[in-house]
Motif scaffolding. Structure first.
Motif, PDB file in Angstrom:
ATOM      1  N   VAL A  70       0.827  -1.342   0.014  1.00  0.00           N
ATOM      2  CA  VAL A  70       0.015  -0.026  -0.145  1.00  0.00           C
ATOM      3  C   VAL A  70       0.899   1.211  -0.101  1.00  0.00           C
ATOM      4  CG1 VAL A  70      -1.723   1.227   1.140  1.00  0.00           C
ATOM      5  CG2 VAL A  70      -1.985  -1.328   0.854  1.00  0.00           C
ATOM      6  N   PHE A  71       1.806   1.272   0.688  1.00  0.00           N
ATOM      7  CA  PHE A  71       2.819   2.414   0.573  1.00  0.00           C
ATOM      8  C   PHE A  71       3.322   2.631  -0.784  1.00  0.00           C
ATOM      9  CE2 PHE A  71       7.404   3.898   0.287  1.00  0.00           C
ATOM     10  CZ  PHE A  71       7.270   5.051   1.035  1.00  0.00           C
ATOM     11  N   CYS A  72       3.714   1.481  -1.424  1.00  0.00           N
ATOM     12  CA  CYS A  72       4.301   1.553  -2.710  1.00  0.00           C
ATOM     13  C   CYS A  72       3.265   2.108  -3.843  1.00  0.00           C
ATOM     14  CB  CYS A  72       4.909   0.098  -3.159  1.00  0.00           C
ATOM     15  SG  CYS A  72       6.365  -0.382  -2.152  1.00  0.00           S
ATOM     16  N   HIS A 109      -4.535   1.970   6.926  1.00  0.00           N
ATOM     17  CA  HIS A 109      -5.213   3.281   6.548  1.00  0.00           C
ATOM     18  C   HIS A 109      -4.423   4.388   6.372  1.00  0.00           C
ATOM     19  CE1 HIS A 109      -9.176   5.221   6.683  1.00  0.00           C
ATOM     20  NE2 HIS A 109      -8.606   6.000   6.977  1.00  0.00           N
ATOM     21  N   TYR A 110      -3.552   4.639   7.134  1.00  0.00           N
ATOM     22  CA  TYR A 110      -2.596   5.836   6.975  1.00  0.00           C
ATOM     23  C   TYR A 110      -1.916   5.663   5.504  1.00  0.00           C
ATOM     24  CZ  TYR A 110       1.278   8.837   7.344  1.00  0.00           C
ATOM     25  OH  TYR A 110       2.223   9.756   6.924  1.00  0.00           O
ATOM     26  N   HIS A 111      -1.477   4.590   5.351  1.00  0.00           N
ATOM     27  CA  HIS A 111      -0.754   4.635   4.096  1.00  0.00           C
ATOM     28  C   HIS A 111      -1.705   4.607   2.690  1.00  0.00           C
ATOM     29  CE1 HIS A 111       3.246   4.500   5.491  1.00  0.00           C
ATOM     30  NE2 HIS A 111       2.998   3.603   6.567  1.00  0.00           N
ATOM     31  N   ALA A 112      -2.770   4.059   3.003  1.00  0.00           N
ATOM     32  CA  ALA A 112      -4.002   4.155   2.165  1.00  0.00           C
ATOM     33  C   ALA A 112      -4.204   5.646   1.741  1.00  0.00           C
ATOM     34  CB  ALA A 112      -5.168   3.262   2.523  1.00  0.00           C
ATOM     35  N   VAL A 113      -4.531   6.289   2.757  1.00  0.00           N
ATOM     36  CA  VAL A 113      -4.819   7.905   2.505  1.00  0.00           C
ATOM     37  C   VAL A 113      -3.562   8.409   1.919  1.00  0.00           C
ATOM     38  CG1 VAL A 113      -5.120   9.980   3.892  1.00  0.00           C
ATOM     39  CG2 VAL A 113      -6.303   7.837   4.701  1.00  0.00           C
ATOM     40  N   CYS A 114      -2.327   8.274   2.155  1.00  0.00           N
ATOM     41  CA  CYS A 114      -1.076   8.587   1.494  1.00  0.00           C
ATOM     42  C   CYS A 114      -1.352   8.384  -0.110  1.00  0.00           C
ATOM     43  CB  CYS A 114       0.049   8.355   1.975  1.00  0.00           C
ATOM     44  SG  CYS A 114       0.358   9.263   3.923  1.00  0.00           S
ATOM     45  N   ALA A 115      -1.484   7.248   0.022  1.00  0.00           N
ATOM     46  CA  ALA A 115      -1.287   6.711  -1.623  1.00  0.00           C
ATOM     47  C   ALA A 115      -2.503   7.275  -2.348  1.00  0.00           C
ATOM     48  CB  ALA A 115      -1.646   5.058  -1.516  1.00  0.00           C
ATOM     49  N   ALA A 116      -3.515   7.363  -1.744  1.00  0.00           N
ATOM     50  CA  ALA A 116      -4.817   7.919  -2.453  1.00  0.00           C
ATOM     51  C   ALA A 116      -4.508   9.514  -2.644  1.00  0.00           C
ATOM     52  CB  ALA A 116      -6.066   7.936  -1.585  1.00  0.00           C
TER      53      ALA A 116
END
Length: 193
Positions: free
Chosen positions: A159-161, A184-191
Motif C-alpha cells: 500500500v505504501f508503494c 489506513h494511513y498509507h492508503a490515505v497517503c497513496a490516495a
C-alpha cells in the motif's frame, strides 16, 4: 561536531564537511548500530547525499553481515535521492543530487537486491519501498504480489508503494476500509498521491 549534535541540526545548517564525516562513519563497520542508523538517515538527506554517500548506502544495504536495521535504513535512505532524480532529471545542476549514471546503477542494483528471495524480509521490503520512488515496470508485479499475499507487513509495504505507482486504485480503495491504523494511513497517503 559529533553525530548526536549533527542529528539535531537541520541538514542545511550542518558543517560543509558533513558528507565526508558521514562517509567515514558509513565505511567503518565497527561502530554501534544505533549510531550507524543515525548516520545512514542523515546521509540520505537531499542537502547532504552525493554519489559517494549513495554508493556507501547501497553497499550497506547489500551487505549481509551488516545489522538488519542498518541495512533497512540504508535502503530507505536512497529513496529520496531516487525520487528527486526521477522527478527533476539531470538538466538543471541545482536539482542534481546524484549523477545519472549512479541513478541508473541504483535502480538496477535495487531490482537485483529485491529479486533475491533469500534476503531478510524487512530488508527486502525496505528495498522495494526505496525503489518505487523512481517507478519501473518490474515494481508493479512486485507490489501486486505483496498485496495479494497473506503477510500483513508485505501488504502494508504494497500500500505504501501504491502511492508511487499507477494502476492500483481498486486496491487503495480497499485499503482505505482497513481497520489497521498503519494500513489506513498509507492508503490515505497513496490516495492523495
Amino acid at each position: 561536531m559529533d553525530l548526536k549534535t549533527l542529528e539535531e541540526t537541520p541538514p542545511w545548517e550542518g558543517p560543509k564537511d558533513t558528507d565526508k564525516m558521514l562517509l567515514n562513519i558509513l565505511r567503518k563497520g565497527r561502530i554501534d548500530a544505533s549510531d550507524r542508523v543515525i548516520a545512514v538517515r542523515l546521509a540520505g538527506e537531499s542537502t547532504i547525499i552525493n554519489d559517494d554517500l549513495a554508493r556507501a548506502l547501497l553497499a550497506i544495504a547489500q551487505n549481509d553481515k551488516e545489522d538488519q536495521e542498518v541495512r533497512c535504513s540504508a535502503a530507505i535512505a536512497l529513496g529520496p535521492a531516487l525520487e528527486q532524480a526521477d522527478m527533476m532529471g539531470f538538466e538543471e545542476e541545482d536539482y542534481i543530487v546524484i549523477s545519472e549514471d549512479l541513478f541508473r546503477s541504483l535502480q538496477s542494483s535495487l531490482q537485483k537486491l529485491y529479486m533475491n528471495a533469500d534476503l531478510p524480509k524487512d530488508v527486502r521490503r525496505a528495498v522495494l519501498e526505496a525503489a518505487v520512488r523512481a517507478p519501473q515496470q518490474w515494481q508493479h508485479e512486485a507490489v501486486r504480489a505483496a498485496y495479494a499475499g497473506r503477510d500483513d507487513d508485505w501488504r502494508l509495504t504494497a500500500v505504501f508503494c501504491m502511492g508511487y505507482l499507477d494502476g492500483f486504485d481498486a486496491q487503495i480503495m480497499e485499503a482505505l476500509r482497513s481497520d489497521d491504523p498503519d494500513m489506513h494511513y498509507h492508503a490515505v497517503c497513496a490516495a492523495g498521491n
